[in-house]
Design a protein around this motif. Structure first.
Motif, short mmCIF file in Angstrom:
data_model
loop_
_atom_site.label_atom_id
_atom_site.label_comp_id
_atom_site.label_asym_id
_atom_site.label_seq_id
_atom_site.Cartn_x
_atom_site.Cartn_y
_atom_site.Cartn_z
N ASN A 267 0.86 -1.07 0.01
CA ASN A 267 0.12 0.01 -0.02
C ASN A 267 0.90 1.32 0.03
OD1 ASN A 267 -2.45 -1.33 -0.05
ND2 ASN A 267 -2.28 -1.65 2.23
N THR A 268 1.46 1.41 -1.20
CA THR A 268 2.32 2.76 -1.20
C THR A 268 1.90 3.46 -2.47
OG1 THR A 268 3.69 1.43 -2.60
CG2 THR A 268 4.35 1.37 -0.50
N ASP A 269 0.49 3.42 -2.84
CA ASP A 269 0.03 4.09 -4.03
C ASP A 269 -0.88 4.91 -3.53
OD1 ASP A 269 -1.35 1.98 -3.32
OD2 ASP A 269 -1.71 1.08 -5.62
N GLY A 270 -1.94 5.44 -4.18
CA GLY A 270 -3.17 6.05 -3.75
C GLY A 270 -2.94 7.41 -3.63
N ASN A 271 -3.43 7.93 -2.25
CA ASN A 271 -3.20 9.26 -2.01
C ASN A 271 -2.28 9.63 -1.06
OD1 ASN A 271 -5.57 10.14 -3.54
ND2 ASN A 271 -7.04 9.52 -2.01
N LEU A 272 -1.46 8.51 -0.58
CA LEU A 272 -0.47 8.89 0.56
C LEU A 272 0.61 10.06 0.01
CD1 LEU A 272 0.81 7.80 3.12
CD2 LEU A 272 2.05 5.97 1.84
N GLY A 273 0.81 10.08 -1.29
CA GLY A 273 1.69 11.22 -1.65
C GLY A 273 3.27 11.12 -1.54
N LEU A 274 3.75 9.74 -1.69
CA LEU A 274 5.21 9.48 -1.31
C LEU A 274 5.93 10.23 -2.55
CD1 LEU A 274 5.04 5.70 -0.52
CD2 LEU A 274 5.30 7.34 0.93
N GLU A 275 5.47 10.23 -3.86
CA GLU A 275 6.15 10.96 -4.81
C GLU A 275 6.31 12.50 -4.49
OE1 GLU A 275 2.13 11.29 -5.51
OE2 GLU A 275 3.07 9.60 -5.00
N ARG A 276 5.17 12.94 -3.87
CA ARG A 276 5.27 14.24 -3.40
C ARG A 276 6.56 14.77 -2.72
NH1 ARG A 276 0.71 14.58 -1.31
NH2 ARG A 276 -0.69 15.03 -3.20
N ILE A 277 6.89 13.87 -1.89
CA ILE A 277 8.10 14.22 -0.97
C ILE A 277 9.38 13.66 -1.30
CG2 ILE A 277 6.39 14.83 0.79
CD1 ILE A 277 7.31 11.87 1.95
N GLY A 278 9.31 12.74 -2.48
CA GLY A 278 10.55 12.38 -3.18
C GLY A 278 10.98 10.91 -2.55
N ILE A 279 10.00 10.22 -1.86
CA ILE A 279 10.30 8.73 -1.51
C ILE A 279 10.58 7.91 -2.74
CG2 ILE A 279 9.40 6.98 -0.14
CD1 ILE A 279 10.29 8.85 1.73
N GLN A 280 11.45 7.22 -2.70
CA GLN A 280 11.71 6.16 -3.81
C GLN A 280 10.97 5.21 -3.56
OE1 GLN A 280 16.23 5.90 -3.88
NE2 GLN A 280 16.59 7.84 -4.27
N LEU A 281 10.62 4.31 -4.84
CA LEU A 281 9.86 3.07 -5.07
C LEU A 281 10.55 2.47 -6.00
CD1 LEU A 281 6.18 4.39 -5.09
CD2 LEU A 281 7.52 3.53 -3.08
N THR A 282 10.40 0.93 -5.69
CA THR A 282 10.95 0.03 -6.77
C THR A 282 9.82 -0.40 -7.73
OG1 THR A 282 10.10 -1.79 -5.63
CG2 THR A 282 12.30 -1.14 -4.64
N ASP A 283 10.05 -1.06 -8.60
CA ASP A 283 9.26 -1.28 -9.66
C ASP A 283 8.08 -2.03 -9.18
OD1 ASP A 283 10.90 -0.31 -11.63
OD2 ASP A 283 11.70 -2.35 -12.49
N ARG A 284 8.24 -2.91 -8.05
CA ARG A 284 6.92 -3.77 -7.41
C ARG A 284 6.22 -2.66 -6.49
NH1 ARG A 284 9.49 -7.86 -4.53
NH2 ARG A 284 7.02 -8.27 -3.79
#
Length: 458
Positions: A267-284
């Protein structure tokens, strides 16, 4: 229109209240920090409400039902029992958080920047400023495009909440969730078919560990297809037909429901906004972290199902302790050398450390010892004589590096061997420890003795 409340200031914001989240919150609060927890669903997360706890309640009830040899079951009573346990556990977690003076916000969190988040609920927006954050948002069942959830296609969440035992059930996925739930409903009287894409059920375990489980499934009249890839589903009036390929051959099977258990998605997608603060994610969709569970933003941590490794509640709670200790500047780092894996099948399956195959693949010279349930007095008295304990040790030092158990109470027996591996104990440490008689623990002792005898014979 939602009301915007004045910003709250906390030392630690924990997003998610599952085993990772509530453990991290408690640990940080015990260190004297002001902690807030955000939960969008029920306190306790997936494990407490729609995972570990309710599934084990149903498994236990199915076992009791089978032992009694009854022909009819009051499934409403079973579900009532399960729900009572879930409520007690969830309320218990809530009480723990309250007792530690941890503030709980109900709603969905989203990051505004790397020191501020907003919690959206029905009536208001709560702004929270934090010094540190621990993300513990967990995971959800993977949905196959050809088998979208709804109606007669179930995830584990819906399967646990059925109001009656299905007449028939197709399980897509023969991993631990599929085997546990498939076997449970088979014991309650469902005609169950399991489709597994690998060449054996419970892939990841050695084949000799899965054979007793297969034998018991067959006794429960479960049909097992391995090398089976589900292709499409055909909806009938009150049934569904799943078309699949078994080692390339076209087949189909019809049942009242289909249960899809092919893994979990973070559960790292949706409205959490990780990309907004620059948290990196893997392809999975996983969050890369260091050995202290820090993300690429040092004061933000991630634990549990959203980081690499198996989606296990005890892994999440372990990482929670490391992260909470790290943010209070204690020396802490993760070490997965001993991460027990348990399947609550019948018989149970458990492992810790390295298997013999894994150890030899690393070029290690090992000795193994194996002892059977079949000659153990306690196992015979329990009518549970199927299974064995296997211990893997370095040949030269006799240091225990792995263990596998299949049999009654494997989930409990593995703890002794996990501790032995963690402490770098030797075979003699186990063999010379007095084990009470008659107990299943004696099988562990006998496996250690067998390894000693084999190793010293050369």
């Amino acid at each position: 229109m939602k009301v915007e409340n004045e910003a709250r200031q906390v030392d630690v914001l924990v997003i998610g209240s599952g085993p990772g989240g509530y453990t991290a919150a408690k640990r940080a609060a015990d260190a004297g920090l002001h902690v807030a927890v955000v939960e969008r669903n029920r306190i306790g997360g997936v494990c407490t409400n729609v995972g570990c706890i309710p599934s084990k309640a149903l498994i236990s009830e199915a076992h009791r039902f089978e032992i009694r040899g009854q022909s009819n079951i009051n499934f409403e009573e079973v579900q009532s029992f399960k729900n009572a346990i879930v409520n007690k556990q969830s309320n218990g977690v809530g009480f723990l958080l309250k007792n530690k003076n941890i503030t709980v916000f109900h709603g969905e969190a989203r990051f505004i920047n790397d020191h501020k988040a907003i919690v959206d609920n029905m009536d208001s927006e709560i702004h929270i400023r934090f010094e540190h954050c621990i993300i513990a948002t967990g995971s959800r069942p993977i949905e196959l495009r050809a088998f979208p959830y709804g109606g007669r296609i179930l995830s584990s969440t819906e399967a646990l909440d059925l109001n009656q035992v299905p007449e028939s059930l197709i399980v897509i996925g023969g991993g631990y969730i599929g085997i546990e739930l498939g076997q449970t409903f088979a014991r309650f009287g469902s005609k169950v078919t399991i489709l597994e894409g690998a060449d054996q059920i419970l892939p990841g375990f050695e084949a000799d560990m899965t054979r007793p489980v297969v034998k018991k499934l067959e006794e429960n009249h479960v049909d097992i297809y391995t090398g089976a890839l589900a292709d499409r589903v055909e909806h009938l009036q009150d049934q569904v037909t799943v078309h699949f390929k078994e080692n390339g051959n076209e087949r189909h099977v019809t049942a009242q429901f289909v249960l899809v258990t092919v893994g979990r998605r973070p559960n790292t997608d949706g409205n959490l906004g990780l990309e907004r603060i620059g948290i990196q994610l893997t392809d999975r969709g996983l969050i890369p972290v260091d050995e202290q569970c820090r993300t690429n933003i040092p004061h933000i941590f991630a634990i549990g199902d959203i980081v690499a490794g198996p989606a296990l509640a005890h892994k999440a709670s372990y990482e929670a302790k490391v992260a909470a200790d790290a943010l209070t500047h204690r020396h802490a780092k993760v070490d997965y050398k001993v991460l027990p894996l348990v399947v609550f099948s019948d018989p149970e399956v458990a492992s810790a450390g390295l298997s013999e195959t894994e150890a030899r693949a690393r070029g290690m010279e090992v000795v193994t010892g194996r002892a059977s349930y079949g000659i153990n007095g306690r196992a015979l008295a329990l009518r549970a004589s199927e299974g064995f304990v296997k211990i893997v040790a370095e040949k030269e030092t006799e240091r225990i590096i792995g263990a596998q158990i299949v049999g009654s109470e494997a989930s409990n027996l593995i703890a002794e061997l996990a501790l032995a591996i963690e402490m770098s104990a030797t075979l003699e440490d186990i063999a010379l420890t007095i084990h009470a008689h008659p107990t299943l623990g004696e099988i562990v002792m006998e496996a250690a003795e067998a390894a000693i005898a084999k190793g010293r014979r050369g």
